[in-house]
Design a protein around this motif. Sequence first.
Motif, short mmCIF file in Angstrom:
data_model
loop_
_atom_site.label_atom_id
_atom_site.label_comp_id
_atom_site.label_asym_id
_atom_site.label_seq_id
_atom_site.Cartn_x
_atom_site.Cartn_y
_atom_site.Cartn_z
N ARG A 68 0.82 -1.20 0.00
CA ARG A 68 0.00 0.00 0.00
C ARG A 68 0.86 1.25 0.00
O ARG A 68 0.53 2.25 -0.64
CB ARG A 68 -0.94 -0.02 1.20
N ALA A 69 1.97 1.22 0.73
CA ALA A 69 2.84 2.39 0.81
C ALA A 69 3.48 2.70 -0.54
O ALA A 69 3.70 3.88 -0.88
CB ALA A 69 3.91 2.18 1.87
N ARG A 70 3.78 1.69 -1.33
CA ARG A 70 4.41 1.90 -2.63
C ARG A 70 3.47 2.58 -3.61
O ARG A 70 3.90 3.07 -4.66
CB ARG A 70 4.91 0.57 -3.18
N ASN A 71 2.19 2.59 -3.30
CA ASN A 71 1.19 3.25 -4.15
C ASN A 71 0.74 4.59 -3.58
O ASN A 71 -0.25 5.15 -4.05
CB ASN A 71 -0.02 2.34 -4.33
N ALA A 72 1.46 5.09 -2.58
CA ALA A 72 1.08 6.34 -1.93
C ALA A 72 2.13 7.41 -2.18
O ALA A 72 3.31 7.10 -2.41
CB ALA A 72 0.89 6.13 -0.43
N ASP A 73 1.70 8.64 -2.16
CA ASP A 73 2.63 9.77 -2.26
C ASP A 73 3.15 10.19 -0.89
O ASP A 73 4.29 10.63 -0.75
CB ASP A 73 1.93 10.96 -2.91
N PHE A 74 2.28 10.07 0.11
CA PHE A 74 2.62 10.44 1.48
C PHE A 74 2.14 9.35 2.41
O PHE A 74 0.99 8.92 2.34
CB PHE A 74 1.98 11.79 1.86
N ILE A 75 3.03 8.89 3.29
CA ILE A 75 2.70 7.85 4.26
C ILE A 75 2.88 8.47 5.64
O ILE A 75 4.02 8.77 6.06
CB ILE A 75 3.61 6.61 4.11
N LEU A 76 1.79 8.71 6.35
CA LEU A 76 1.85 9.34 7.67
C LEU A 76 1.75 8.26 8.73
O LEU A 76 0.72 7.58 8.85
CB LEU A 76 0.70 10.34 7.83
N VAL A 365 7.05 10.52 0.46
CA VAL A 365 7.53 11.02 1.75
C VAL A 365 6.85 10.25 2.86
O VAL A 365 5.61 10.19 2.92
CB VAL A 365 7.25 12.53 1.90
N VAL A 366 7.64 9.64 3.72
CA VAL A 366 7.15 9.01 4.94
C VAL A 366 7.29 10.02 6.06
O VAL A 366 8.36 10.61 6.24
CB VAL A 366 7.93 7.73 5.27
N VAL A 367 6.23 10.24 6.81
CA VAL A 367 6.23 11.25 7.87
C VAL A 367 6.04 10.57 9.22
O VAL A 367 5.09 9.81 9.41
CB VAL A 367 5.12 12.29 7.64
N LEU A 368 6.95 10.85 10.14
CA LEU A 368 6.80 10.40 11.52
C LEU A 368 6.26 11.58 12.31
O LEU A 368 6.89 12.63 12.38
CB LEU A 368 8.15 9.95 12.10
N ILE A 369 5.11 11.37 12.96
CA ILE A 369 4.36 12.50 13.48
C ILE A 369 3.42 12.02 14.58
O ILE A 369 3.02 10.85 14.60
CB ILE A 369 3.57 13.15 12.32
N GLY A 370 3.05 12.89 15.50
CA GLY A 370 2.09 12.53 16.54
C GLY A 370 0.78 12.07 15.93
O GLY A 370 0.30 12.62 14.94
N SER A 371 0.19 11.03 16.50
CA SER A 371 -0.99 10.43 15.88
C SER A 371 -2.17 11.38 15.81
O SER A 371 -3.05 11.22 14.96
CB SER A 371 -1.39 9.16 16.65
N GLY A 372 -2.20 12.41 16.66
CA GLY A 372 -3.27 13.38 16.58
C GLY A 372 -3.26 14.17 15.28
O GLY A 372 -4.28 14.72 14.87
N HIS A 373 -2.11 14.23 14.62
CA HIS A 373 -2.02 14.88 13.32
C HIS A 373 -2.47 13.97 12.18
O HIS A 373 -2.56 14.41 11.04
CB HIS A 373 -0.58 15.31 13.04
#
Length: 517
Positions: A68-76, A365-373
């Motif tokens: 699924r990630a390989r088909n995404a532009d942004f992975i949060l 772009v893979v983004v590491l971020i607080g889950s509330g975002h």
Amino acid sequence: MGLTAGLRSLSALCILAFLIILGGCAHQAQPPVPKSAALLPGLEEGTLLVANGTATPLLTNTASFVERARNADFILIGEGHTVPCDHLMQARLMQALADSGQRFTLGLEMFPIDHQPLLDKVNAGSVPLDQFANATDWKKAWGYDFDLYRPVFETIYARKLPLRALNVPQTIVKKVSRGGISSLAPEERALLPAKIIPASDAQREALQEMFDAHRAMVNGTMTKVAGMMKGQKPAAMAGKTPSLPAPERSPDQTPDQTLKQAPQSADSQPSDMNVTGAQGSGSQPSDTQASGTRPSDILASGTLPAGMQQSVTQPSGDQSAQASSPDPKDKMTGRMDRFFLIQSLWDTAMAEQAIKAKDETGNPVVVLIGSGHVEFGWGMAHRIRKLRPESRVLLVTPWRGTEPLDPLEADMQYYCRLTHQSRMGFSLLQVDGGAQVLDVLPGSRAAKAGFMKGDIITAANGTAVDSMWVLHTAGLAAAKAGKDLVFTVLRGTVQTELVMPVGKMEESAPPKAPAAN
């Protein structure tokens, strides 16, 4: 940052007084604790799941994530900042995607954009891992224990993943919080996004109800809070309560100082967003959300839900605020409006930086971020969709095992129990019947109060701890009254009481509003 999960994850708004006392971050108050074992018996931490609207979600694996990630532009990939399991899972997912041969940029909420030159040195290979925290000024930039994130950065170094700073400099956030965007110098404004995209109506409605409950606690109307926390969830959530991302703060700030430092009267609030077509916090959830559409389906569709269809103009100090001016005496309303302004600033800025990173590299772009975002596609994903409508966004959040999975919350979830390391000196785990003490730091306030590993806090000031909200209300009441907090504790089969001094909670005077530019 670092607004989370009712607040269910460890990334929630720092308005929760008991958790302020514990020195916790914003997402630590919890909805009532159901019997986790009855939800998915025998489930191991680290399991990946896909909610399907039934009591038995689909169990999946990293191969499915990679596909699924390989088909995404942004992975949060959402996290609770102080939950070690979350960071282990982030590392595992990054490693799986990198090992699949997919090239990607890693966007980090932890670093403001003015730290990018420091990250560029890491990208160039000139900073070894054991020097990373010092070389990037980690403590000042983020403040959380670097060891919590060590598995993430071990994976980054092992896979040579390029890093991108996403966030707004803390000095900018503080100035906007105090005086609005009009208080910024031209060079400071240049660090802001071109447009600040506001929260959707659905998010505002749900969070408004959360703030109303908190305001009721402050005003002493506890029956309203009890009713809400016992199952009267916000209408916009259809049975769920959202995580709130934590306000930015410096490492030496107490969690509520970020809010208290902002103006608290109606005439001193920032008024920098002009939003047209907004329904306000009383709007109903959209048909698209109520129908069971998954978050990524909403983001990938040509039309956003009605509650998200808002137009935004360039921020200006002369423009009206998104919300109507509150009664100057109603400090909680003022704080809520300021929270929405700052939260919108963070999410918009991070979305803009992530899009720039993708445009520059051509890679996702893979983004590491607080889950509330991340949850419900309300935060960063909403802004990405506004800025780049064709974007494909994959949402991944932690699931704590405390309530059924919701297909609307994320596209995939990973199971990690909710734990929290308090500055009071003990770690807590949300369990059936109370909050379990996982460990106690020698010499800490928790140790001096007599807490021991394995204790289960069953009541606080006489109220049964069937949710973290009870600890929140008890802590708030004790701090407001300047009284001790009395815990009922089950130690083995023996029930005892432990007393922790709290001290009176002082109201800070609102800072003087800056002169108009």
